[in-house]
Write an enzyme that holds these catalytic residues in place. Structure first.
Site, PDB file in Angstrom:
ATOM      1  N   SER A  41     -41.996 116.562  88.162  1.00 48.53           N
ATOM      2  CA  SER A  41     -41.921 117.881  88.810  1.00 48.53           C
ATOM      3  C   SER A  41     -42.583 119.005  88.027  1.00 48.53           C
ATOM      4  O   SER A  41     -42.724 120.109  88.557  1.00 48.53           O
ATOM      5  CB  SER A  41     -40.473 118.257  89.084  1.00 48.53           C
ATOM      6  OG  SER A  41     -40.036 117.582  90.222  1.00 48.53           O
ATOM      7  N   LYS A  55     -45.353 120.672  89.731  1.00 50.11           N
ATOM      8  CA  LYS A  55     -45.142 121.718  90.743  1.00 50.11           C
ATOM      9  C   LYS A  55     -45.599 123.088  90.237  1.00 50.11           C
ATOM     10  O   LYS A  55     -45.896 123.984  91.027  1.00 50.11           O
ATOM     11  CB  LYS A  55     -43.658 121.737  91.163  1.00 50.11           C
ATOM     12  CG  LYS A  55     -43.269 120.446  91.899  1.00 50.11           C
ATOM     13  CD  LYS A  55     -41.775 120.259  92.093  1.00 50.11           C
ATOM     14  CE  LYS A  55     -41.518 118.886  92.728  1.00 50.11           C
ATOM     15  NZ  LYS A  55     -40.116 118.518  92.774  1.00 50.11           N
ATOM     16  N   TYR A  82     -48.670 114.281  96.898  1.00 50.53           N
ATOM     17  CA  TYR A  82     -47.491 114.664  96.103  1.00 50.53           C
ATOM     18  C   TYR A  82     -47.102 113.566  95.104  1.00 50.53           C
ATOM     19  O   TYR A  82     -46.864 113.840  93.919  1.00 50.53           O
ATOM     20  CB  TYR A  82     -46.331 114.996  97.061  1.00 50.53           C
ATOM     21  CG  TYR A  82     -45.011 115.213  96.355  1.00 50.53           C
ATOM     22  CD1 TYR A  82     -44.732 116.414  95.710  1.00 50.53           C
ATOM     23  CD2 TYR A  82     -44.052 114.200  96.312  1.00 50.53           C
ATOM     24  CE1 TYR A  82     -43.526 116.601  95.041  1.00 50.53           C
ATOM     25  CE2 TYR A  82     -42.844 114.381  95.648  1.00 50.53           C
ATOM     26  CZ  TYR A  82     -42.591 115.578  95.016  1.00 50.53           C
ATOM     27  OH  TYR A  82     -41.399 115.757  94.353  1.00 50.53           O
ATOM     28  N   TYR A 142     -33.447 123.444  88.657  1.00 51.98           N
ATOM     29  CA  TYR A 142     -32.589 122.980  89.765  1.00 51.98           C
ATOM     30  C   TYR A 142     -31.216 123.634  89.717  1.00 51.98           C
ATOM     31  O   TYR A 142     -31.101 124.803  89.384  1.00 51.98           O
ATOM     32  CB  TYR A 142     -32.493 121.450  89.778  1.00 51.98           C
ATOM     33  CG  TYR A 142     -33.860 120.824  89.708  1.00 51.98           C
ATOM     34  CD1 TYR A 142     -34.793 121.101  90.682  1.00 51.98           C
ATOM     35  CD2 TYR A 142     -34.231 120.013  88.649  1.00 51.98           C
ATOM     36  CE1 TYR A 142     -36.056 120.548  90.643  1.00 51.98           C
ATOM     37  CE2 TYR A 142     -35.493 119.453  88.594  1.00 51.98           C
ATOM     38  CZ  TYR A 142     -36.406 119.734  89.584  1.00 51.98           C
ATOM     39  OH  TYR A 142     -37.637 119.207  89.529  1.00 51.98           O
ATOM     40  N   VAL A 151     -38.365 114.679  86.200  1.00 48.63           N
ATOM     41  CA  VAL A 151     -37.479 113.532  85.969  1.00 48.63           C
ATOM     42  C   VAL A 151     -38.080 112.493  85.017  1.00 48.63           C
ATOM     43  O   VAL A 151     -37.414 111.528  84.657  1.00 48.63           O
ATOM     44  CB  VAL A 151     -37.013 112.843  87.279  1.00 48.63           C
ATOM     45  CG1 VAL A 151     -36.044 113.716  88.041  1.00 48.63           C
ATOM     46  CG2 VAL A 151     -38.173 112.405  88.128  1.00 48.63           C
TER      47      VAL A 151
HETATM   48  N1  GLN Z   1     -41.462 112.555  91.976  1.00 53.11           N
HETATM   49  C1  GLN Z   1     -40.103 113.018  91.846  1.00 53.11           C
HETATM   50  C2  GLN Z   1     -39.459 113.070  93.200  1.00 53.11           C
HETATM   51  O1  GLN Z   1     -40.081 113.476  94.120  1.00 53.11           O
HETATM   52  C3  GLN Z   1     -40.107 114.365  91.198  1.00 53.11           C
HETATM   53  C4  GLN Z   1     -38.721 114.927  91.021  1.00 53.11           C
HETATM   54  C5  GLN Z   1     -38.490 115.631  89.733  1.00 53.11           C
HETATM   55  O2  GLN Z   1     -39.198 115.477  88.743  1.00 53.11           O
HETATM   56  N2  GLN Z   1     -37.415 116.382  89.705  1.00 53.11           N
HETATM   57  O3  GLN Z   1     -38.328 112.716  93.378  1.00 53.11           O
END
Ligand code: GLN
Length: 303
Positions: free
Chosen positions: A63, A66, A187, A239, A257
Site C-alpha cells: 500500500s 498508494k 493495482y 488505517y 502489508v
Molecule cells: N495489495 C494489498 C491489498 O490490496 C495492499 C494492502 C495493504 O498494503 N494494506 O490487500
C-alpha cells in the site's frame, strides 16, 4: 545531526518485539518472507543518508504504492479527483467494504484499498500503459530501476477476490470507469513493486521538501499538493490505527502489508522502516515501534 547511533539504539530496542506480530498471509506469496527482517533508512533533504539492518533488501511495497499513484494522479487532475474519493479517515480496516454501500461507492480516502482503486482507475483513463507509467514515475524518483514482482502480482490476482468485489461494487455506482479486471490488474502490479528502505526513503523525500526532489531540484508536485498528501498520510495513512499513530509518532506516514512504513518529517527527512510482522491493524508491528522510538529519541514530530 548524525542519526547512526540512534538507529543502532533502535535496532537493539526492537529485538524483544519479534514474534509479537504476524506476517500477512492472505496474499500467499507474501507469506514466504522471513519474519525476522528489520531495516531502517533516513534520507535528509541536505543529502545525508543513514541506514541500518536490512535497509538494502527488496520487499513488497504494497500500500505504500498508494502514495506514488496519488501523487501521479494529482499531476493529471485537480478537484475532479475529490468528487470520486473522500479525504476522511475510514475508521475501518483497509480492505473493508461496509462504508461503500451507504456512501454510494465513494471511498473515504485514497489510502484505503477502495480509494486506491479509484486513483488507479484515473491513471488507467489517462495512460495508454498505466503499469509502465507508474513504474517510470517510481524509477524517476528512486533513480534506480525498480520492477514489479510478477510472482507476487500473480498471487494477488489469483486470491484478490475482496479487491475485485470492491471494484465491481464501485463500478455499479459508476465510480470505476474502466474495466474492473483491467484496473485491478494495474493495482495488483503497483502493490507488488519491490523496493528497499533506501529506495523508498529516497523516492519519497520530495514530500519532505515541498514537492521538489532535493537531489535533482526537479519539482514533482506543487507545494500545496505536497502539503495535502502529507495531511492525508497523517489522517489516513495508517488505517484504523491512525489516531493512535498520530499520538505515539506524530508524522505523516503510510504503511503497507509487506511490512514497510514511510514517514515524512517535513522540511527535514524521509524515513523508511521495514519489518514484515504486522499488528491487527495491518501495520508493521516493529516498524511502528521503531518510529515511536525514533521520535522519542529525537523529538521530531510535526507537533
Ligand atoms: N495489495 C494489498 C491489498 O490490496 C495492499 C494492502 C495493504 O498494503 N494494506 O490487500
Amino acid at each position: 545531526m548524525n542519526y547512526s547511533s540512534i538507529l543502532e539504539q533502535i535496532q537493539k530496542d526492537i529485538q524483544p518485539y519479534f514474534g509479537k506480530g504476524k506476517v500477512a498471509d492472505y496474499i500467499p506469496a507474501l507469506a514466504n518472507v522471513n519474519p525476522k527482517k528489520f531495516g531502517m533508512s533516513i534520507h535528509t533533504i541536505k543529502g545525508n543518508v543513514f541506514e541500518i539492518g536490512d535497509s538494502k533488501e527488496l520487499f513488497s511495497i504494497q500500500s505504500i504504492s498508494k502514495v506514488f499513484t496519488l501523487a501521479l494522479a494529482m499531476t493529471l487532475e485537480k478537484d475532479s479527483i475529490w468528487k470520486r474519493v473522500g479525504r476522511e479517515p475510514s475508521g475501518s480496516k483497509f480492505n473493508s467494504l461496509v462504508q461503500l454501500e451507504h456512501e454510494n461507492g465513494i471511498p473515504r480516502n485514497p489510502f484505503i484499498n477502495a480509494g486506491a482503486h479509484v486513483i488507479t482507475d484515473i491513471l488507467t483513463s489517462h495512460f495508454e500503459n498505466p503499469k509502465a507509467e507508474i513504474l517510470n514515475f517510481v524509477n524517476k524518483l528512486a533513480k534506480s530501476k525498480v520492477s514489479f514482482d510478477e510472482i507476487l502480482a500473480q498471487s494477488e490476482r489469483e486470491t484478490g477476490n475482496r479487491n475485485l468485489a470492491m471494484g465491481y461494487f464501485m463500478k455499479s455506482f459508476g465510480n470505476i470507469h474502466n474495466q474492473v479486471r483491467v484496473v485491478l490488474d494495474v493495482y495488483f502490479n503497483q502493490c507488488s513493486i519491490a523496493m528497499s528502505c533506501l529506495n523508498l526513503s529516497k523516492s519519497l523525500l520530495f514530500l519532505a521538501n515541498d514537492g521538489v526532489a532535493p537531489s535533482t531540484g526537479e519539482r514533482i508536485i506543487s507545494k500545496r499538493n505536497s502539503d495535502r498528501i502529507n495531511a492525508l498520510m497523517l489522517t489516513c495513512g495508517m488505517y484504523d490505527y491512525v489516531g493512535e499513530f498520530a499520538y505515539s509518532v506524530g508524522l505523516p506516514s503510510k504503511s503497507g502489508v509487506g511490512g514497510g512504513i514511510i514517514a515524512i518529517v517535513p522540511g527535514e527527512m524521509a524515513i523508511c522502516v521495514w519489518s514484515p510482522e504486522l499488528s491487527d491493524s495491518g501495520n508493521s508491528y516493529i516498524g511502528t515501534k521503531a518510529l515511536e522510538l525514533f521520535v522519542n529519541y529525537t523529538g521530531k514530530t510535526i507537533f
